[in-house]
Design a protein around this motif. Structure first.
Motif, PDB file in Angstrom:
ATOM      1  N   VAL A   1     -55.734   1.869  11.169  1.00 18.94           N
ATOM      2  CA  VAL A   1     -54.504   2.496  11.654  1.00 18.94           C
ATOM      3  C   VAL A   1     -54.302   2.116  13.119  1.00 18.94           C
ATOM      4  O   VAL A   1     -55.212   2.277  13.946  1.00 18.94           O
ATOM      5  N   VAL A   2     -53.120   1.594  13.418  1.00 15.39           N
ATOM      6  CA  VAL A   2     -52.823   1.155  14.783  1.00 15.39           C
ATOM      7  C   VAL A   2     -51.790   2.052  15.465  1.00 15.39           C
ATOM      8  O   VAL A   2     -51.633   1.993  16.684  1.00 15.39           O
ATOM      9  N   ALA A   3     -51.076   2.857  14.684  1.00 15.67           N
ATOM     10  CA  ALA A   3     -50.085   3.749  15.276  1.00 15.67           C
ATOM     11  C   ALA A   3     -49.754   4.860  14.287  1.00 15.67           C
ATOM     12  O   ALA A   3     -49.728   4.641  13.076  1.00 15.67           O
ATOM     13  N   THR A   4     -49.528   6.050  14.815  1.00 20.81           N
ATOM     14  CA  THR A   4     -49.098   7.169  13.980  1.00 20.81           C
ATOM     15  C   THR A   4     -47.889   7.827  14.625  1.00 20.81           C
ATOM     16  O   THR A   4     -47.638   7.656  15.825  1.00 20.81           O
ATOM     17  N   ALA A   5     -47.136   8.571  13.824  1.00 21.17           N
ATOM     18  CA  ALA A   5     -45.958   9.270  14.332  1.00 21.17           C
ATOM     19  C   ALA A   5     -45.689  10.476  13.453  1.00 21.17           C
ATOM     20  O   ALA A   5     -45.934  10.444  12.243  1.00 21.17           O
ATOM     21  N   PRO A   6     -45.202  11.563  14.042  1.00 24.75           N
ATOM     22  CA  PRO A   6     -44.842  12.723  13.221  1.00 24.75           C
ATOM     23  C   PRO A   6     -43.663  12.407  12.321  1.00 24.75           C
ATOM     24  O   PRO A   6     -42.768  11.635  12.685  1.00 24.75           O
ATOM     25  N   VAL A   7     -43.650  12.994  11.137  1.00 24.58           N
ATOM     26  CA  VAL A   7     -42.587  12.706  10.162  1.00 24.58           C
ATOM     27  C   VAL A   7     -41.731  13.938   9.897  1.00 24.58           C
ATOM     28  O   VAL A   7     -41.002  13.983   8.905  1.00 24.58           O
ATOM     29  N   ASP A   8     -41.803  14.920  10.789  1.00 23.58           N
ATOM     30  CA  ASP A   8     -41.084  16.182  10.572  1.00 23.58           C
ATOM     31  C   ASP A   8     -39.592  15.974  10.331  1.00 23.58           C
ATOM     32  O   ASP A   8     -38.978  16.675   9.527  1.00 23.58           O
ATOM     33  N   GLY A   9     -39.010  15.004  11.030  1.00 24.62           N
ATOM     34  CA  GLY A   9     -37.567  14.818  10.917  1.00 24.62           C
ATOM     35  C   GLY A   9     -37.134  13.846   9.842  1.00 24.62           C
ATOM     36  O   GLY A   9     -35.938  13.556   9.704  1.00 24.62           O
ATOM     37  N   VAL A  10     -38.082  13.318   9.086  1.00 27.64           N
ATOM     38  CA  VAL A  10     -37.756  12.330   8.050  1.00 27.64           C
ATOM     39  C   VAL A  10     -37.459  13.057   6.739  1.00 27.64           C
ATOM     40  O   VAL A  10     -38.348  13.657   6.133  1.00 27.64           O
ATOM     41  N   THR A  11     -36.230  12.998   6.313  1.00 29.99           N
ATOM     42  CA  THR A  11     -35.818  13.677   5.084  1.00 29.99           C
ATOM     43  C   THR A  11     -35.760  12.705   3.922  1.00 29.99           C
ATOM     44  O   THR A  11     -35.775  11.479   4.109  1.00 29.99           O
ATOM     45  N   ALA A  12     -35.670  13.248   2.726  1.00 32.70           N
ATOM     46  CA  ALA A  12     -35.530  12.409   1.535  1.00 32.70           C
ATOM     47  C   ALA A  12     -34.247  11.590   1.614  1.00 32.70           C
ATOM     48  O   ALA A  12     -34.221  10.419   1.194  1.00 32.70           O
ATOM     49  N   ASP A  13     -33.189  12.175   2.158  1.00 30.09           N
ATOM     50  CA  ASP A  13     -31.926  11.445   2.308  1.00 30.09           C
ATOM     51  C   ASP A  13     -32.075  10.289   3.289  1.00 30.09           C
ATOM     52  O   ASP A  13     -31.510   9.206   3.072  1.00 30.09           O
ATOM     53  N   ALA A  14     -32.821  10.504   4.356  1.00 33.98           N
ATOM     54  CA  ALA A  14     -33.042   9.441   5.338  1.00 33.98           C
ATOM     55  C   ALA A  14     -33.842   8.293   4.726  1.00 33.98           C
ATOM     56  O   ALA A  14     -33.566   7.112   4.979  1.00 33.98           O
ATOM     57  N   ILE A  15     -34.833   8.644   3.904  1.00 31.56           N
ATOM     58  CA  ILE A  15     -35.626   7.609   3.226  1.00 31.56           C
ATOM     59  C   ILE A  15     -34.745   6.808   2.272  1.00 31.56           C
ATOM     60  O   ILE A  15     -34.796   5.570   2.240  1.00 31.56           O
TER      61      ILE A  15
END
Length: 298
Positions: free
Chosen positions: A95-109
């Protein structure tokens, strides 16, 4: 397509293997060599060790047929993990980078996935088998060298989201993909994460189809060790290409690869058979004559 069980080491045919995780495609070929009792074995469409599913293996003269089969279109089931990027674009890398996914919605995906359908430009994963200055990219990466691969045009004809599963550390997205040869599913995972700004990598990959060969025709190595199910080269040719049944004179010419003037063949390749049903060659029309693209007897 009927399976044939009367295999001998001199037989020519195709084996559709359901490759297990943890084995390289080369290892699968080595296993088939032992089971078939012949050294002349090859495969079409390499699968990474972590990947499972359809691997097409040719035996004896059928190794030459592999290059003529329509194997460009492939299907995969995969799981993409959003929230972390890795060195290899899959779970086997660091793993080289991580980020929170709180704001990632199913619609955004879903909206991001829309941008990766159709004809797209894709930079292959750095740990691919593409050659750079005569060496495989993955060898260069493992040796600590920096690798820059050029983008290539690929086609993703289907990219369906099957399930979205968020948890405390990220989001797992199950997808099903139909794509052209040369498409890297790891790169799709990486690029989806990049598009969403959270990073992404592949955690599972199963190839469900290569051309007309799918999982319903595939056999595990364990089952092949018990019953060696294979597809005779004549059956594969007859179901893959238009068929022409030659008379004795034509068959004699075909066996030596001579052109056949005045023969009206369909565009593309035609499987040529002798009067006794033997698969002889692939021919294609070139102007007023039919000429061979590959001869399998003689």
């Amino acid at each position: 397509m009927e399976l044939s069980l009367d295999f001998t080491p001199a037989s020519d045919g195709i084996v559709v293997v359901d490759k297990p995780s943890g084995l390289t495609s080369h290892t699968v070929v080595a296993r088939i060599r032992k089971l078939a009792g012949t050294r002349k074995v090859g495969h079409a469409g390499t699968l990474d060790p972590m990947a499972t599913g359809v691997l097409i293996v040719g035996i004896n003269r059928a190794t030459r047929l592999l290059g003529h089969l329509q194997l460009a279109d492939k299907s995969y089931d995969a799981t993409i993990r959003l929230g972390a990027a890795t060195t290899t674009d899959d779970a086997e890398g660091e793993v080289v980078a991580t980020a929170p996914v709180d704001g990632v919605t199913a619609d955004a995906i879903a909206a991001a996935v829309d941008g990766f359908r159709g004809e797209i430009s894709q930079v292959p994963s750095k740990v691919s088998a593409i050659k750079v200055d005569g060496r495989r990219a993955y060898d260069l990466v493992r040796a600590g060298e920096e690798v820059e691969l050029k983008a290539r045009t690929v086609t993703v004809s289907r990219y369906d989201i099957l399930d979205v599963r968020p948890d405390a550390d990220g989001i797992s997205v199950d997808v099903s993909v139909d794509c052209s040869s040369g498409t890297y599913i790891r790169a799709l995972a990486r690029d989806l994460g990049t598009e969403l700004g959270v990073g992404g990598h592949l955690t599972a990959l199963r190839r469900t189809r290569v051309g007309s060969f799918d999982l319903s025709m595939a056999h595990s190595l364990e089952s092949l060790a018990t019953t060696f199910d294979w597809l005779p080269i004549a059956d594969v040719a007859a179901t893959t290409f238009p068929r022409y049944d030659a008379d004795d004179a034509e068959a004699a010419a075909i066996r030596t690869g001579r052109p056949l003037p005045g023969l009206d063949l369909e565009a593309g390749q035609t499987a040529m058979f002798g009067p006794d049903g033997t698969f002889l060659a692939l021919y294609e029309p070139r102007g007023p004559v039919a000429k061979p693209t590959a001869v399998f007897v003689g």
